[in-house]
Scaffold this motif. Structure first.
Motif: not given
Length: 474
Positions: A353-362
């Motif tokens: 699983f991947e973790v991205v701390n920045e709040s983004t949408i894709t």
């Protein structure tokens, strides 16, 4: 014997005649008397003692068979032997010794007699006389009858000793208990219980009952039942169900930096409950070259478990965060109470699983696209903030808003991959069906999520700066 065809070593000689001998002494011994609950009196009568040397002995026999002379008498009378402790000397023996050097005439023993209260006598009888087959995990219950076949009462309860023996592995389980002694000519029913865990295969049972006092017969106090119980082994593998923040994910999906990972192990065996963490291992591999899986011990406060019970699966909860950016892998090794390992396509179970701390949408896009009757919206959120104000506007190519889909219509969303529970039917704000053609959609965040950035990926070529394109084709 001359003329016989049999070898000399195998021939026998017989002689019938009167043997005349002269003896000056002799002896008479009684068989063993008892066992007794209480000793009372010894009575005997010996005739014509004038010229003879005589001795009558009362001999006590202890539980080990050792003999001790208790009385030496030669009077024609009754002797009180109630002081003899039947616990120390449960059995007695009489011996009469005599000699006559002059006339060589033996005295006559008219009678001898010991009065006592006999002990009770138990008989052990199995109730289950045919083989029993049960699944592993089911409690084994075997019934017996203890019968008092005498006219006397026991002085105390009866002791039961049982051995449950696996014929394949030699595993041994033992059980002991006290049961109420049956009264004279009465029967007491009792049950012995054993666990069938790790006793798969054929099992034999040996049971013995014993009283505090010595019984007249003890051979009927023991029962051996060979191959009485067949335990069918538990060979069904358990399955596990893994969720992140309450949702199932695919390999490589994005999750929250502070995920709650729940692992539920389900077992078809409703008799054996996993109540400890034996055989259950969770390992985590952090991002980076050459990183190995590191086991998380159950002493770690990030890891908790709930034991299995009736209506409750074995559950483990892991909260590994906060996690840094990157791709992680989790590996699970687990086995049920019988030692059966989990079923998984890969052995062991493993997911990344991947973790991205920045709040983004894709890659916010409609599915399917084009569509004819209805479409849902698929998107991925990263970071820790779940937008509470999200709106999708449907616009014509000229920029006129024809439909606005609100947060309430979209439904619940989460960090990671989302697909809206709401499906747009291609109608405008007034319920009129829109014409075939190209339309734009715009994604608007409000409130604390106003500054959510768009994270570009290979799938975002059709969604830029919050705008995307969709097609209605009926």
């Amino acid at each position: 014997v001359i003329g016989s065809t049999e070898p000399f070593t195998e021939q026998s000689i017989s002689l019938q005649d009167n043997v005349v001998a002269s003896f000056t002494s002799g002896s008479i011994f009684s068989p063993r008397i008892g066992p007794a609950q209480t000793w009372e009196t010894l009575s005997y009568n010996i005739g014509d003692l004038a010229s003879d040397n005589t001795r009558l002995d009362l001999v006590g026999i202890n539980r080990d068979g050792e003999k001790t002379t208790l009385f030496s008498q030669a009077r024609t009378e009754s002797v009180d032997v109630s002081t003899v402790d039947p616990v120390v000397y449960p059995q007695l023996e009489l011996s009469f010794l005599f000699s006559d050097e002059q006339e060589q005439t033996p005295p006559q023993l008219n009678f001898w007699q010991v009065n006592y209260i006999p002990t009770a006598d138990a008989l052990l009888v199995p109730v289950n006389k045919v083989p029993i087959s049960i699944p592993e995990g089911q409690e084994i219950n075997v019934a017996f009858n203890a019968i008092n076949v005498s006219d006397f009462a026991f002085t105390d309860s009866l002791s039961v000793m049982a051995s449950f023996i696996n014929q394949t592995t030699g595993a041994l389980m033992q059980n002991s208990k006290k049961i109420t002694a049956p009264t004279a000519q009465d029967t007491i029913n009792f049950t012995l219980s054993f666990s069938s865990l790790n006793m798969a295969g054929s099992n034999s049972l040996v049971v013995e009952i014993a009283a505090n006092e010595n019984e007249t017969y003890t051979t009927n106090n023991r029962v051996t039942q060979a191959n009485l119980i067949e335990v069918q082994p538990d060979e069904t593998n358990p399955i596990i169900d893994v969720t992140f923040d309450g949702f199932h994910i695919l390999n490589g999906d994005v999750v929250s930096p502070n995920p709650v990972i729940s692992v539920r192990m389900r077992d078809d065996n409703s008799l054996l409950f996993k109540t400890d963490t034996t055989g259950f291992n969770i390992s985590l591999r952090s991002p980076g070259e050459g990183q190995d899986f590191e086991r998380i011990n159950f002493s770690d406060p990030r890891l908790q478990f709930v034991p299995a019970a009736e209506g409750q699966d074995f559950e483990v909860e892991l909260q590994p965060g906060p996690l840094e950016d990157g791709t992680y892998s989790m590996r699970i090794l687990a086995e049920d109470e019988s030692g059966n390992e989990i079923r998984a396509i890969d052995d062991p179970y493993e997911i990344s699983f991947e973790v991205v701390n920045e709040s983004t949408i894709t890659h916010f896009y409609p599915y399917p696209n084009p569509f004819s009757t209805r479409c849902q919206f698929v998107f991925t959120l990263t970071g820790s903030t779940i937008p509470s104000q999200l709106k999708i506007q449907i616009l014509t190519v000229s920029g006129r808003v024809v439909r606005e889909i609100t947060q309430d219509e979209i439904g619940p969303i989460r960090i990671g991959n989302n697909i809206t529970s709401y499906a747009w039917d291609g109608r405008d704000q007034y319920g009129d069906q829109l014409a075939n053609g190209v339309y734009f959609y715009k994604v608007i965040f409000g409130g604390e999520a106003r500054n959510i950035a768009q994270r570009f990926t290979a799938g975002d070529r059709a969604f830029k700066n919050g705008f995307g394109k969709l097609y209605i084709l009926r």
